[in-house]
Design an enzyme around this catalytic site. Structure first.
Site, short mmCIF file in Angstrom:
data_model
loop_
_atom_site.label_atom_id
_atom_site.label_comp_id
_atom_site.label_asym_id
_atom_site.label_seq_id
_atom_site.Cartn_x
_atom_site.Cartn_y
_atom_site.Cartn_z
N GLY A 16 0.79 -1.23 0.00
CA GLY A 16 0.00 0.00 0.00
C GLY A 16 0.82 1.28 0.00
N SER A 17 2.04 1.23 -0.51
CA SER A 17 2.83 2.47 -0.54
C SER A 17 2.20 3.49 -1.49
CB SER A 17 4.29 2.19 -0.91
OG SER A 17 4.40 1.75 -2.25
N ASN A 18 1.58 3.01 -2.57
CA ASN A 18 0.88 3.95 -3.46
C ASN A 18 -0.37 4.51 -2.79
OD1 ASN A 18 2.15 4.27 -6.26
ND2 ASN A 18 2.41 2.10 -5.79
N MET A 94 -4.18 -7.10 -6.92
CA MET A 94 -3.59 -8.21 -7.68
C MET A 94 -4.62 -9.17 -8.24
SD MET A 94 -0.56 -7.27 -7.69
CE MET A 94 0.32 -8.66 -8.39
N ARG A 95 -5.84 -8.70 -8.40
CA ARG A 95 -6.87 -9.51 -9.06
C ARG A 95 -7.26 -8.87 -10.37
NH1 ARG A 95 -10.14 -13.12 -6.34
NH2 ARG A 95 -11.91 -12.61 -7.66
N ASN A 111 -5.34 2.91 -12.87
CA ASN A 111 -4.33 1.98 -12.34
C ASN A 111 -2.95 2.57 -12.50
OD1 ASN A 111 -3.31 -0.60 -11.39
ND2 ASN A 111 -2.76 -1.07 -13.51
N HIS A 113 1.04 1.26 -13.03
CA HIS A 113 1.77 0.05 -13.41
C HIS A 113 3.26 0.39 -13.52
CE1 HIS A 113 2.26 -3.94 -15.04
NE2 HIS A 113 3.09 -3.43 -15.93
#
Ligand code: GRF
Length: 201
Positions: A16-18, A94-95, A111, A113
Site C-alpha cells: 500500500g505504498s501507493n 492483484m486480481r 491503475n 503500473h
C-alpha cells in the site's frame, strides 16, 4: 462524515505504498477528492492498516465467500454503490477484474503500473525489464479497460537504468516515481484535465 468532493475507493492487495502516497496527496491543498474506502482481497494487506491509521474505512473483501469471479465482482459493485463511490483507484490490486465490474466503472477507474506500457504488462514488470537489459524502465498511469494493463494511458515517465544499478535500487526509484505521478494523474483526471477516450481497434 460525507463530503462534497468526489469519492474514491482504493483497491490494494499488499504494502500500500501507493495508497499512502494518495493519502498524503489528499491532504494537500486543492486535492479534489476524498478517499472514502480502501478495499483489499487480502486480509493481511498492510494497505488496510494504512487506511485505518488515516481514519479511512478499511474493508477486507474475501474472494472465498464467492462462487465465481463474477459473483465477487458484483459484490464489489454493490459495496461501492452503498458508499456512493465515484472513482476506483487500483493501487497494487492483484486480481483481474471481470467485465461485470469494469463496465460500470469504465472511464472512472485508474491503475498504476511499474513499466512503460505496452511493454511488460502483468506481474514482475520491473524485474523482467531489468533482466532483459532494458536501458530504461518506467511508470504508467492509465485508465482500466477489460484487458490486463491495456487501457488508455494518462501519463508515463521513463526512468533510465543507471550503470551498475541493482534491481533493488532500480525498484526503489520506480516506486518513488509512482508515488509522485500517481496522485498527480488522479488529480488531473478528476479535475477534468484528462478525458477518457476508448482505444479503437
Ligand atoms: C506497484 O508497483 C504498482 O505499480 C503495482 O503494484 C505495486 C504496488 O505496490 N501495480 P504498493 O502496494 O503500492 O506498495
Amino acid at each position: 462524515m460525507t463530503e462534497n468532493r468526489p469519492a474514491l475507493a482504493v483497491f490494494a492487495s499488499g504494502n500500500g505504498s501507493n495508497l499512502q502516497a494518495l493519502i498524503d496527496g489528499s491532504k494537500t491543498a486543492g486535492w479534489p477528492a476524498e478517499i472514502r474506502v480502501v478495499v483489499s482481497d487480502k486480509k493481511d494487506a498492510f494497505a488496510l492498516e494504512r487506511a485505518k491509521n488515516a481514519n479511512i474505512e478499511a474493508v477486507w473483501f474475501s474472494p472465498k465467500q464467492y462462487a465465481s469471479r463474477e459473483a465477487y465482482d458484483l459484490g464489489l459493485v454493490e459495496l461501492l454503490r452503498q458508499r456512493s463511490i465515484d472513482w476506483v483507484i487500483l493501487a497494487g490490486f492483484m486480481r483481474i477484474l471481470s467485465p461485470v465490474f469494469v463496465r460500470p466503472y469504465l472511464g472512472k477507474m485508474i491503475n498504476v503500473h511499474p513499466a512503460l506500457l505496452p511493454k511488460y504488462p502483468g506481474t514482475h514488470s520491473i524485474e523482467r525489464a531489468f533482466q532483459a537489459g532494458e536501458k530504461e524502465v518506467g511508470v504508467t498511469v492509465h485508465f482500466v479497460d477489460e484487458g490486463v494493463d491495456t487501457g488508455p494511458i494518462i501519463v508515463q515517465e521513463a526512468i533510465p537504468v543507471q550503470p551498475g544499478e541493482t534491481l533493488e535500487q532500480l525498484t526503489g526509484r520506480v516506486h518513488d516515481v509512482e508515488h509522485r505521478i500517481f496522485p498527480e494523474a488522479i488529480r488531473d483526471v478528476i479535475l477534468g484535465r484528462v478525458k477518457f477516450v476508448r482505444n479503437i481497434g
